[in-house]
Write a protein that holds these residues in place. Structure first.
Motif, PDB file in Angstrom:
ATOM      1  N   ASN A   2      -3.965  -2.021 104.805  1.00 56.61           N
ATOM      2  CA  ASN A   2      -4.151  -2.564 103.469  1.00 56.61           C
ATOM      3  C   ASN A   2      -5.540  -2.179 102.967  1.00 56.61           C
ATOM      4  OD1 ASN A   2      -1.684  -4.205 102.986  1.00 56.61           O
ATOM      5  ND2 ASN A   2      -2.392  -5.264 104.819  1.00 56.61           N
ATOM      6  N   VAL A   3      -5.607  -1.740 101.727  1.00 59.87           N
ATOM      7  CA  VAL A   3      -6.880  -1.361 101.119  1.00 59.87           C
ATOM      8  C   VAL A   3      -7.229  -2.376 100.041  1.00 59.87           C
ATOM      9  CG1 VAL A   3      -8.115   0.369  99.763  1.00 59.87           C
ATOM     10  CG2 VAL A   3      -6.566   1.087 101.599  1.00 59.87           C
ATOM     11  N   PHE A   4      -8.448  -2.895 100.114  1.00 63.57           N
ATOM     12  CA  PHE A   4      -8.944  -3.861  99.138  1.00 63.57           C
ATOM     13  C   PHE A   4     -10.165  -3.273  98.436  1.00 63.57           C
ATOM     14  CE2 PHE A   4      -6.676  -6.291 102.280  1.00 63.57           C
ATOM     15  CZ  PHE A   4      -6.013  -7.275 101.557  1.00 63.57           C
ATOM     16  N   LYS A  76      -2.112   7.577 101.584  1.00 68.73           N
ATOM     17  CA  LYS A  76      -0.886   6.880 101.176  1.00 68.73           C
ATOM     18  C   LYS A  76       0.112   6.709 102.323  1.00 68.73           C
ATOM     19  CE  LYS A  76       0.612   9.357  97.774  1.00 68.73           C
ATOM     20  NZ  LYS A  76       1.550   9.748  96.679  1.00 68.73           N
ATOM     21  N   GLU A  77       0.072   7.619 103.281  1.00 64.26           N
ATOM     22  CA  GLU A  77       1.077   7.611 104.332  1.00 64.26           C
ATOM     23  C   GLU A  77       1.026   6.348 105.182  1.00 64.26           C
ATOM     24  OE1 GLU A  77       3.321   9.978 104.269  1.00 64.26           O
ATOM     25  OE2 GLU A  77       2.207  10.791 102.553  1.00 64.26           O
ATOM     26  N   LYS A  78      -0.156   5.777 105.349  1.00 63.54           N
ATOM     27  CA  LYS A  78      -0.328   4.595 106.192  1.00 63.54           C
ATOM     28  C   LYS A  78      -0.453   3.302 105.376  1.00 63.54           C
ATOM     29  CE  LYS A  78      -2.734   7.149 109.854  1.00 63.54           C
ATOM     30  NZ  LYS A  78      -3.982   7.226 110.670  1.00 63.54           N
ATOM     31  N   LEU A  79      -0.294   3.422 104.078  1.00 62.41           N
ATOM     32  CA  LEU A  79      -0.612   2.305 103.186  1.00 62.41           C
ATOM     33  C   LEU A  79       0.531   1.300 103.074  1.00 62.41           C
ATOM     34  CD1 LEU A  79      -2.930   1.379 101.291  1.00 62.41           C
ATOM     35  CD2 LEU A  79      -1.707   2.520  99.430  1.00 62.41           C
ATOM     36  N   GLU A  80       0.223   0.034 103.328  1.00 61.82           N
ATOM     37  CA  GLU A  80       1.169  -1.056 103.122  1.00 61.82           C
ATOM     38  C   GLU A  80       0.929  -1.727 101.767  1.00 61.82           C
ATOM     39  OE1 GLU A  80       1.079  -3.804 106.416  1.00 61.82           O
ATOM     40  OE2 GLU A  80       0.691  -2.176 107.831  1.00 61.82           O
ATOM     41  N   GLY A  81      -0.346  -1.896 101.425  1.00 64.59           N
ATOM     42  CA  GLY A  81      -0.675  -2.544 100.168  1.00 64.59           C
ATOM     43  C   GLY A  81      -2.044  -2.144  99.683  1.00 64.59           C
ATOM     44  N   ILE A  82      -2.224  -2.149  98.365  1.00 65.74           N
ATOM     45  CA  ILE A  82      -3.526  -1.864  97.761  1.00 65.74           C
ATOM     46  C   ILE A  82      -3.828  -2.958  96.747  1.00 65.74           C
ATOM     47  CG2 ILE A  82      -2.444  -0.243  96.128  1.00 65.74           C
ATOM     48  CD1 ILE A  82      -5.157   1.275  96.137  1.00 65.74           C
ATOM     49  N   TYR A  83      -5.033  -3.493  96.826  1.00 65.32           N
ATOM     50  CA  TYR A  83      -5.421  -4.657  96.034  1.00 65.32           C
ATOM     51  C   TYR A  83      -6.731  -4.355  95.315  1.00 65.32           C
ATOM     52  CZ  TYR A  83      -2.204  -6.901  99.344  1.00 65.32           C
ATOM     53  OH  TYR A  83      -1.106  -7.246 100.105  1.00 65.32           O
ATOM     54  N   ILE A 136      -3.354  -6.397  91.270  1.00 61.73           N
ATOM     55  CA  ILE A 136      -4.611  -6.427  90.521  1.00 61.73           C
ATOM     56  C   ILE A 136      -4.947  -7.880  90.237  1.00 61.73           C
ATOM     57  CG2 ILE A 136      -5.800  -5.734  88.405  1.00 61.73           C
ATOM     58  CD1 ILE A 136      -3.628  -3.486  88.199  1.00 61.73           C
ATOM     59  N   VAL A 137      -6.171  -8.267  90.560  1.00 63.02           N
ATOM     60  CA  VAL A 137      -6.636  -9.632  90.303  1.00 63.02           C
ATOM     61  C   VAL A 137      -7.822  -9.579  89.351  1.00 63.02           C
ATOM     62  CG1 VAL A 137      -7.515 -11.770  91.308  1.00 63.02           C
ATOM     63  CG2 VAL A 137      -5.949 -10.338  92.626  1.00 63.02           C
ATOM     64  N   ASN A 138      -7.691 -10.235  88.215  1.00 62.10           N
ATOM     65  CA  ASN A 138      -8.789 -10.348  87.256  1.00 62.10           C
ATOM     66  C   ASN A 138      -9.397 -11.744  87.349  1.00 62.10           C
ATOM     67  OD1 ASN A 138      -8.487  -7.723  86.162  1.00 62.10           O
ATOM     68  ND2 ASN A 138      -6.803  -8.436  84.865  1.00 62.10           N
ATOM     69  N   ILE A 139     -10.699 -11.811  87.537  1.00 68.14           N
ATOM     70  CA  ILE A 139     -11.350 -13.120  87.639  1.00 68.14           C
ATOM     71  C   ILE A 139     -11.628 -13.672  86.247  1.00 68.14           C
ATOM     72  CG2 ILE A 139     -13.325 -14.405  88.521  1.00 68.14           C
ATOM     73  CD1 ILE A 139     -11.337 -13.371  90.650  1.00 68.14           C
ATOM     74  N   SER A 140     -11.027 -14.814  85.972  1.00 70.06           N
ATOM     75  CA  SER A 140     -11.103 -15.443  84.660  1.00 70.06           C
ATOM     76  C   SER A 140     -12.128 -16.577  84.672  1.00 70.06           C
ATOM     77  CB  SER A 140      -9.724 -15.944  84.251  1.00 70.06           C
ATOM     78  OG  SER A 140      -9.741 -16.463  82.943  1.00 70.06           O
ATOM     79  N   SER A 141     -11.986 -17.505  83.752  1.00 69.28           N
ATOM     80  CA  SER A 141     -12.895 -18.652  83.637  1.00 69.28           C
ATOM     81  C   SER A 141     -12.242 -19.716  82.774  1.00 69.28           C
ATOM     82  CB  SER A 141     -14.218 -18.210  82.998  1.00 69.28           C
ATOM     83  OG  SER A 141     -15.003 -19.326  82.635  1.00 69.28           O
ATOM     84  N   GLY A 142     -12.630 -20.962  83.024  1.00 70.00           N
ATOM     85  CA  GLY A 142     -12.175 -22.038  82.156  1.00 70.00           C
ATOM     86  C   GLY A 142     -12.657 -21.860  80.729  1.00 70.00           C
ATOM     87  N   ALA A 143     -13.727 -21.067  80.564  1.00 70.40           N
ATOM     88  CA  ALA A 143     -14.271 -20.810  79.222  1.00 70.40           C
ATOM     89  C   ALA A 143     -13.309 -19.988  78.371  1.00 70.40           C
ATOM     90  CB  ALA A 143     -15.611 -20.087  79.342  1.00 70.40           C
ATOM     91  N   PRO A 178       6.535  -1.361  90.345  1.00 66.72           N
ATOM     92  CA  PRO A 178       5.650  -2.286  89.633  1.00 66.72           C
ATOM     93  C   PRO A 178       4.469  -2.776  90.459  1.00 66.72           C
ATOM     94  CG  PRO A 178       7.647  -3.400  90.338  1.00 66.72           C
ATOM     95  CD  PRO A 178       7.852  -1.947  90.621  1.00 66.72           C
ATOM     96  N   ALA A 179       3.396  -3.020  89.759  1.00 67.17           N
ATOM     97  CA  ALA A 179       2.248  -3.725  90.325  1.00 67.17           C
ATOM     98  C   ALA A 179       2.315  -5.172  89.856  1.00 67.17           C
ATOM     99  CB  ALA A 179       0.938  -3.088  89.861  1.00 67.17           C
ATOM    100  N   THR A 180       1.700  -6.048  90.637  1.00 71.41           N
ATOM    101  CA  THR A 180       1.565  -7.447  90.233  1.00 71.41           C
ATOM    102  C   THR A 180       0.142  -7.666  89.774  1.00 71.41           C
ATOM    103  OG1 THR A 180       3.211  -8.166  91.848  1.00 71.41           O
ATOM    104  CG2 THR A 180       1.738  -9.852  90.973  1.00 71.41           C
TER     105      THR A 180
END
Length: 251
Positions: A2-4, A76-83, A136-143, A178-180
């Motif tokens: 997994n690649v982060f 890519k050959e060894k890739l399970e997930g990319i984040y 893909i994770v986007n860091i948000s805010s209560g603002a 698809p990506a999440t």
């Protein structure tokens, strides 16, 4: 394997996230203006592949080339997930409209909103045919959800980022591979950003005493706790594409 990829990884939530990801079968690419020697040391000690890329992510014109370089470096050959965790951000300028300088406003919009948009666009384009878990994770805010005096630029960028996340999540529902994509609002944490907030002038930020009290009363969450809750979600199979999550749902 997994690649982060974690932006803003030299401190705060980014650093805590990277630390928790130093595990077997993971490879980390950390992006920040400065290295984090402790992270590098820990990675070497644990035998985990970690690369630091020194970039100023507010320089948006460099983003497409940076993402391409990252994607081309992955086996890519060894890739399970990319984040891809878009954590880098800035709260400045903390001033009411009419008092901010154009340079600070522009840099904030670039770093908080345009950069994660460009990263996402390039990431999806370059991995369109990758049949693996893509997140893909986007860091948000209560603002993003309520107006705060003096935070007009910051709140606007985070609101825009949340809408971008919702829109891309909707689009990915019909993608062949698809990506999440999600947004995650981490709440108030004990980070350098909170220190910046506490130093603001009261005339620029009318809630400054409230944030000082959070610190004095020990009400700021540890970045490690927040990072763990976020990763528990990200590594699960329960994420809803395009959803905006809040730390309050998990603590």
């Amino acid at each position: 394997m997994n690649v982060f990829i974690v932006t803003g990884a030299s401190k705060g939530l980014g650093e805590a996230t990277a630390q928790l990801l130093l595990k077997e079968n993971n490879e980390l690419i950390c992006i920040a203006r400065n290295d984090n020697e402790e992270l590098v040391r820990l990675a070497q000690e644990l035998g985990v592949a970690l690369q630091f890329m020194n970039e100023d992510l507010s320089e948006h014109e460099k983003i497409p080339g940076m993402v391409m370089k990252i994607i081309k470096s992955i086996n890519k050959e060894k890739l399970e997930g990319i984040y891809f965790i878009n954590n880098a951000g800035m709260v400045d300028p903390i001033k009411p409209a009419g008092k901010s300088d154009p340079e600070s406003m522009t840099k904030s919009v670039h770093l908080n909103l345009l950069t994660p948009m460009l990263i996402t666009n390039e990431f999806l384009k370059l991995t369109e045919d990758w049949d693996c878990k893509k997140v893909i994770v986007n860091i948000s805010s209560g603002a993003a959800n309520r107006p705060i005096y003096g935070w007009n630029t910051y709140g606007t960028t985070k609101a825009g980022l949340d809408m971008f996340t919702k829109s891309v999540g909707h689009e990915q529902e019909t993608a062949a591979n698809p990506a999440t994509i999600i947004s995650f609002s981490p709440g108030i944490m004990d980070t350098d950003m909170q220190g910046t907030i506490r130093q603001a002038d009261k005339e620029d930020f009318t809630n400054v005493e409230v944030f000082k009290n959070y610190h004095e009363k020990g009400e700021l969450r540890s970045p490690v706790i927040v990072a763990q809750k976020m990763l528990d979600l990200v590594l699960s199979s329960t994420m809803e594409n395009g959803r905006v999550y809040d730390i309050k749902e998990f603590v």
